[in-house]
Design an enzyme around this catalytic site. Sequence first.
Site, PDB file in Angstrom:
ATOM      1  N   HIS A  40       0.840  -1.221   0.000  1.00 51.49           N
ATOM      2  CA  HIS A  40       0.000   0.000   0.000  1.00 51.49           C
ATOM      3  C   HIS A  40       0.869   1.263   0.000  1.00 51.49           C
ATOM      4  O   HIS A  40       0.431   2.310   0.462  1.00 51.49           O
ATOM      5  CB  HIS A  40      -0.938   0.041   1.211  1.00 51.49           C
ATOM      6  CG  HIS A  40      -1.695  -1.233   1.445  1.00 51.49           C
ATOM      7  ND1 HIS A  40      -2.946  -1.465   0.923  1.00 51.49           N
ATOM      8  CD2 HIS A  40      -1.354  -2.355   2.127  1.00 51.49           C
ATOM      9  CE1 HIS A  40      -3.351  -2.674   1.292  1.00 51.49           C
ATOM     10  NE2 HIS A  40      -2.404  -3.233   2.016  1.00 51.49           N
ATOM     11  N   SER A  74      15.092  21.605 -15.684  1.00 54.25           N
ATOM     12  CA  SER A  74      13.890  22.373 -15.974  1.00 54.25           C
ATOM     13  C   SER A  74      14.313  23.703 -16.580  1.00 54.25           C
ATOM     14  O   SER A  74      15.376  24.225 -16.246  1.00 54.25           O
ATOM     15  CB  SER A  74      13.108  22.604 -14.681  1.00 54.25           C
ATOM     16  OG  SER A  74      12.344  23.785 -14.772  1.00 54.25           O
ATOM     17  N   LYS A 116      16.100  21.523 -10.496  1.00 49.31           N
ATOM     18  CA  LYS A 116      15.463  20.284 -10.935  1.00 49.31           C
ATOM     19  C   LYS A 116      16.396  19.298 -11.633  1.00 49.31           C
ATOM     20  O   LYS A 116      17.286  19.671 -12.376  1.00 49.31           O
ATOM     21  CB  LYS A 116      14.293  20.581 -11.893  1.00 49.31           C
ATOM     22  CG  LYS A 116      13.103  21.214 -11.239  1.00 49.31           C
ATOM     23  CD  LYS A 116      12.465  20.361 -10.162  1.00 49.31           C
ATOM     24  CE  LYS A 116      11.324  19.498 -10.525  1.00 49.31           C
ATOM     25  NZ  LYS A 116      10.335  19.724 -11.433  1.00 49.31           N
ATOM     26  N   GLU A 155       9.900   8.467 -16.891  1.00 51.57           N
ATOM     27  CA  GLU A 155       8.522   8.941 -17.096  1.00 51.57           C
ATOM     28  C   GLU A 155       8.034   8.602 -18.498  1.00 51.57           C
ATOM     29  O   GLU A 155       6.883   8.211 -18.700  1.00 51.57           O
ATOM     30  CB  GLU A 155       8.441  10.451 -16.883  1.00 51.57           C
ATOM     31  CG  GLU A 155       8.654  10.885 -15.451  1.00 51.57           C
ATOM     32  CD  GLU A 155       8.812  12.397 -15.343  1.00 51.57           C
ATOM     33  OE1 GLU A 155       7.794  13.092 -15.300  1.00 51.57           O
ATOM     34  OE2 GLU A 155       9.962  12.879 -15.328  1.00 51.57           O
TER      35      GLU A 155
END
Length: 459
Positions: free
Chosen positions: A157, A278, A284, A291
């Site tokens: 979980h 970024s 970043k 992704e």
Amino acid sequence: MAVKMWAGRTAGTTDKRADDFNSSISFDSRMYRQDIKGSMAHASMLGAKGIISKEEADTLIDGLEKILNDIESGELAINMECEDIHMFVEQVLTERLGDVGKKLHTARSRNDQVALDLRMNLRDEADTVISLLKELIDALLSQAKANKMTIMPGYTHLQRAQPITFAHHLLAYCMMLLRDIDRFSDMKKRLNISPIGSCALAGTTYDTDRFYEAKLLGFDGVCQNSIDGVSDRDFAVEFLNCSATLMMHLSRLSEEIILWSSWEFKFVELSDAYTTGSSIMPQKKNPDMAELIRGKTGRVYGDLIGLLTTLKGLPLAYNKDMQEDKEGVFDAVDTVKMCLSIAIPMIATMTVRADNMKKAAQEGFINATDLADYLVKKGMPFRTAYKISGTIVAECIKRRKVLEDLTLDEYKTYSELFDTDIFEEISLETCVAKRISFGGTSVSSVEKQIAFVETELSK
Ligand code: ARG
């Protein structure tokens, strides 16, 4: 307007828009190699069976070989004005050889030809996917070998559950990917059956030898039914099925890498080579590759559902709808190969932050099961022990402590069964070391898993 090869029944002159709509050469030209090899085998069979003369067969084979070489050397550009790759090859052959070239298509149809080409193409692609999968498993295995003692929280979980090692976690992915190899290999058994000689649908009146042709092309057998031979696209569906499952695995792995490389986890750091920055936020370091793998999974699922949907309403035998099989399958092939090719170095160069994993493991009461098991081993029924452990955890949370912080006296207020050995028993190292059950997280068990993966890879 070019007059079509199939001109006869009609003038063979179609509207430019119809031509463009009908044409598949922009995507089936990638099968040129399989198409030419298939035609060489066909010519050879025609010659062997005396349907054309031996000399004619040799001329055709020679001409086809030259076309193949010329395409590969860049001397011959594939003419995108042609309807499809089959027409292109036959047209060039006829231009170069004259009437002999026109004999190639004897006892054959584009219907069995395209089914043959696609099977041969996917057979080659499946081999490439399998070898990339092996490389990815290898990369995961190297990381696993280096992290047999790296303790991290195992999750259920997405809540810290029990201590495991990073090696154990990575090996779970090795097992999934091994099954993917098995799935692709098993799929190949049904794919590697030759449809050629089914002709348009009904077979042929010529005395052909389908077995001879299949053998020349490395097939394990021939389709038993000519109608099935030209209508069946199960092999492409199965290829997509295997690809979708593989992508699901890659996507889960990517999801974890994305989580692990966040500031919240900091379990791994990806090499700069597989991250981006970024344009606005200077701090970043984004896991874009992971992704994208996760993102591209959707399109492979789409390719699978697309083909299933295309096929579901088709009457036997060939229908032009079936031309729609290729773009989706090729998209999946390219996507899977691209994702595997990027996942391999990304995993291989990933830095593991064992310190942060350990820290997380120390904070989530993930040894609470072991605390309960301790009491059980001293004679307490599990449910009672579970309740006591839960109460201790709740108390610790209230007092901002972890289980290791309590004194023996404090433990004894919960049960007289607690003794000095409790501290050893709930240390994370012990929790891991004692999970010696088959497939468990202990070093010995993980080493068996590593050995298993290595044996499978060497097959
Ligand atoms: N380009 C076609 C395809 O991809 C080849 C087969 C054409 N057959 C036909 N009867 N029109 O399916």
